[in-house]
Motif scaffolding. Structure first.
Motif, PDB file in Angstrom:
ATOM      1  N   SER A 100       0.815  -1.215   0.000  1.00 36.33           N
ATOM      2  CA  SER A 100       0.000   0.000   0.000  1.00 36.33           C
ATOM      3  C   SER A 100       0.850   1.267   0.000  1.00 36.33           C
ATOM      4  N   CYS A 101       2.165   1.137  -0.011  1.00 39.69           N
ATOM      5  CA  CYS A 101       3.048   2.315   0.002  1.00 39.69           C
ATOM      6  C   CYS A 101       3.704   2.530  -1.349  1.00 39.69           C
ATOM      7  N   CYS A 118       2.985   4.872  -4.375  1.00 43.41           N
ATOM      8  CA  CYS A 118       3.481   6.257  -4.346  1.00 43.41           C
ATOM      9  C   CYS A 118       5.002   6.308  -4.174  1.00 43.41           C
ATOM     10  N   HIS A 119       5.514   5.619  -3.164  1.00 48.60           N
ATOM     11  CA  HIS A 119       6.955   5.667  -2.884  1.00 48.60           C
ATOM     12  C   HIS A 119       7.700   4.650  -3.742  1.00 48.60           C
ATOM     13  N   PRO A 135       8.851  11.693  -1.558  1.00 46.99           N
ATOM     14  CA  PRO A 135      10.166  11.416  -0.963  1.00 46.99           C
ATOM     15  C   PRO A 135      10.497   9.922  -0.859  1.00 46.99           C
ATOM     16  N   ILE A 155      11.807   6.599   0.921  1.00 46.58           N
ATOM     17  CA  ILE A 155      11.666   6.111   2.307  1.00 46.58           C
ATOM     18  C   ILE A 155      12.482   4.847   2.555  1.00 46.58           C
ATOM     19  N   TRP A 211      16.154   4.075   5.714  1.00 43.36           N
ATOM     20  CA  TRP A 211      16.047   4.958   6.883  1.00 43.36           C
ATOM     21  C   TRP A 211      16.367   4.204   8.165  1.00 43.36           C
ATOM     22  N   VAL A 229       8.368   9.364  12.268  1.00 43.93           N
ATOM     23  CA  VAL A 229       7.754  10.174  11.208  1.00 43.93           C
ATOM     24  C   VAL A 229       6.325   9.696  10.945  1.00 43.93           C
ATOM     25  N   TYR A 248       2.618  11.846  11.421  1.00 41.42           N
ATOM     26  CA  TYR A 248       1.464  11.987  10.516  1.00 41.42           C
ATOM     27  C   TYR A 248       0.196  11.541  11.249  1.00 41.42           C
ATOM     28  N   ARG A 252       2.532  16.326  11.406  1.00 41.54           N
ATOM     29  CA  ARG A 252       2.898  16.557  10.003  1.00 41.54           C
ATOM     30  C   ARG A 252       1.606  16.658   9.206  1.00 41.54           C
ATOM     31  N   ASN A 302       0.667  16.400   5.797  1.00 41.78           N
ATOM     32  CA  ASN A 302       0.221  15.763   4.547  1.00 41.78           C
ATOM     33  C   ASN A 302      -1.011  14.874   4.730  1.00 41.78           C
ATOM     34  N   MET A 325      -0.717  11.002   3.780  1.00 44.39           N
ATOM     35  CA  MET A 325       0.052  10.255   4.775  1.00 44.39           C
ATOM     36  C   MET A 325      -0.669  10.198   6.124  1.00 44.39           C
ATOM     37  N   ILE A 368      -3.117   7.372   5.848  1.00 46.72           N
ATOM     38  CA  ILE A 368      -2.405   6.089   5.862  1.00 46.72           C
ATOM     39  C   ILE A 368      -1.901   5.767   7.274  1.00 46.72           C
TER      40      ILE A 368
HETATM   41  C1  HEC Z   1      -1.016   8.441  -2.007  1.00 42.10           C
HETATM   42  C2  HEC Z   1       0.434   8.366  -2.087  1.00 42.10           C
HETATM   43  C3  HEC Z   1       1.173   7.812  -0.876  1.00 42.10           C
HETATM   44  C4  HEC Z   1       1.041   6.574  -0.309  1.00 42.10           C
HETATM   45  C5  HEC Z   1       0.105   5.446  -0.722  1.00 42.10           C
HETATM   46  C6  HEC Z   1       2.010   6.525   0.782  1.00 42.10           C
HETATM   47  N1  HEC Z   1       2.693   7.700   0.874  1.00 42.10           N
HETATM   48 FE1  HEC Z   1       4.121   8.155   2.236  1.00 42.10          FE
HETATM   49  N2  HEC Z   1       4.247  10.047   1.497  1.00 42.10           N
HETATM   50  C7  HEC Z   1       3.531  10.528   0.396  1.00 42.10           C
HETATM   51  C8  HEC Z   1       3.847  11.938   0.212  1.00 42.10           C
HETATM   52  C9  HEC Z   1       3.272  12.851  -0.873  1.00 42.10           C
HETATM   53  C10 HEC Z   1       4.786  12.273   1.220  1.00 42.10           C
HETATM   54  C11 HEC Z   1       5.389  13.647   1.527  1.00 42.10           C
HETATM   55  C12 HEC Z   1       4.466  14.293   2.506  1.00 42.10           C
HETATM   56  C13 HEC Z   1       4.985  15.511   3.163  1.00 42.10           C
HETATM   57  O1  HEC Z   1       5.394  16.437   2.474  1.00 42.10           O
HETATM   58  O2  HEC Z   1       4.971  15.538   4.413  1.00 42.10           O
HETATM   59  C14 HEC Z   1       5.003  11.054   1.998  1.00 42.10           C
HETATM   60  C15 HEC Z   1       5.870  10.984   3.076  1.00 42.10           C
HETATM   61  C16 HEC Z   1       6.212   9.818   3.725  1.00 42.10           C
HETATM   62  C17 HEC Z   1       7.253   9.699   4.717  1.00 42.10           C
HETATM   63  C18 HEC Z   1       8.170  10.818   5.177  1.00 42.10           C
HETATM   64  C19 HEC Z   1       9.194  11.076   4.096  1.00 42.10           C
HETATM   65  C20 HEC Z   1      10.109  12.223   4.397  1.00 42.10           C
HETATM   66  O3  HEC Z   1      11.111  12.359   3.661  1.00 42.10           O
HETATM   67  O4  HEC Z   1       9.877  12.969   5.343  1.00 42.10           O
HETATM   68  C21 HEC Z   1       7.281   8.394   5.121  1.00 42.10           C
HETATM   69  C22 HEC Z   1       8.222   7.760   6.143  1.00 42.10           C
HETATM   70  C23 HEC Z   1       6.248   7.702   4.390  1.00 42.10           C
HETATM   71  N3  HEC Z   1       5.628   8.592   3.553  1.00 42.10           N
HETATM   72  C24 HEC Z   1       5.945   6.370   4.532  1.00 42.10           C
HETATM   73  C25 HEC Z   1       4.893   5.725   3.876  1.00 42.10           C
HETATM   74  C26 HEC Z   1       4.513   4.356   4.143  1.00 42.10           C
HETATM   75  C27 HEC Z   1       5.208   3.430   5.125  1.00 42.10           C
HETATM   76  C28 HEC Z   1       3.442   4.092   3.341  1.00 42.10           C
HETATM   77  C29 HEC Z   1       2.619   2.799   3.266  1.00 42.10           C
HETATM   78  C30 HEC Z   1       2.057   2.330   4.526  1.00 42.10           C
HETATM   79  C31 HEC Z   1       3.184   5.298   2.568  1.00 42.10           C
HETATM   80  N4  HEC Z   1       4.069   6.276   2.935  1.00 42.10           N
HETATM   81  C32 HEC Z   1       2.194   5.424   1.608  1.00 42.10           C
HETATM   82  C33 HEC Z   1       2.647   9.806  -0.379  1.00 42.10           C
HETATM   83  C34 HEC Z   1       2.216   8.524  -0.117  1.00 42.10           C
END
Ligand code: HEC
Length: 105
Positions: A37-38, A41-42, A52, A54, A57, A65, A69, A74, A76, A79, A82
């Motif tokens: 599920s991550c 996007c990542h 960004p 991930i 780390w 972090v 969220y 934070r 976003n 996030m 999620i």
């Molecule tokens: C819909 C797209 C999307 C999904 C799905 C998603 N992320 Fe993200 N994630 C982002 C975005 C966009 C950011 C930057 C947000 C911000 O500026 O704070 C982010 C930021 C993060 C960060 C911080 C990165 C940083 O450099 O500070 C982490 C850790 C992270 N996500 C983990 C996860 C994890 C683990 C999952 C799955 C459980 C996940 N994300 C799912 C879009 C997503």
């Protein structure tokens, strides 16, 4: 009867020793399972295409972090949604999995 009890005990002991040895690997595997599920996007490669990276780390920082969220510290929205759905165990497993990956240069 006694022999049977002993066998069961020994088996149980062997199991618990084995399970503590693989616990770290299991966490990584569980994290890999959850990461589905991550990675929509990542990028697993660690590339930053506006979202960004991930991978690689420190585990504690990763969980911290995600919690920031969850608590909405934070901002976003994606996030936050999620992170709210993740338990502590899930965050730790995700941290173990993504932390085990190396960003490709
Ligand atoms: C819909 C797209 C999307 C999904 C799905 C998603 N992320 Fe993200 N994630 C982002 C975005 C966009 C950011 C930057 C947000 C911000 O500026 O704070 C982010 C930021 C993060 C960060 C911080 C990165 C940083 O450099 O500070 C982490 C850790 C992270 N996500 C983990 C996860 C994890 C683990 C999952 C799955 C459980 C996940 N994300 C799912 C879009 C997503």
């Amino acid at each position: 009867m006694q022999y049977h009890t002993f066998t069961m005990l020994a088996f149980g002991l062997a199991l618990s020793v084995a399970s503590s040895a693989v616990r770290a690997d299991e966490k990584v595997e569980y994290g890999q399972y959850l990461s589905g599920s991550c990675v929509t996007c990542h990028q697993l490669s660690g590339a930053d295409n506006g979202i960004p990276a991930i991978v690689g780390w420190d585990k504690e920082a990763f969980v911290e972090v995600l919690n920031s969220y969850k608590t909405k510290e934070r901002e976003n929205k994606a996030m936050q949604v999620i992170a709210v759905g993740l338990s502590k165990e899930e965050m730790e497993a995700l941290a173990a999995y993504f932390g085990s990956l190396k960003p490709k240069e």
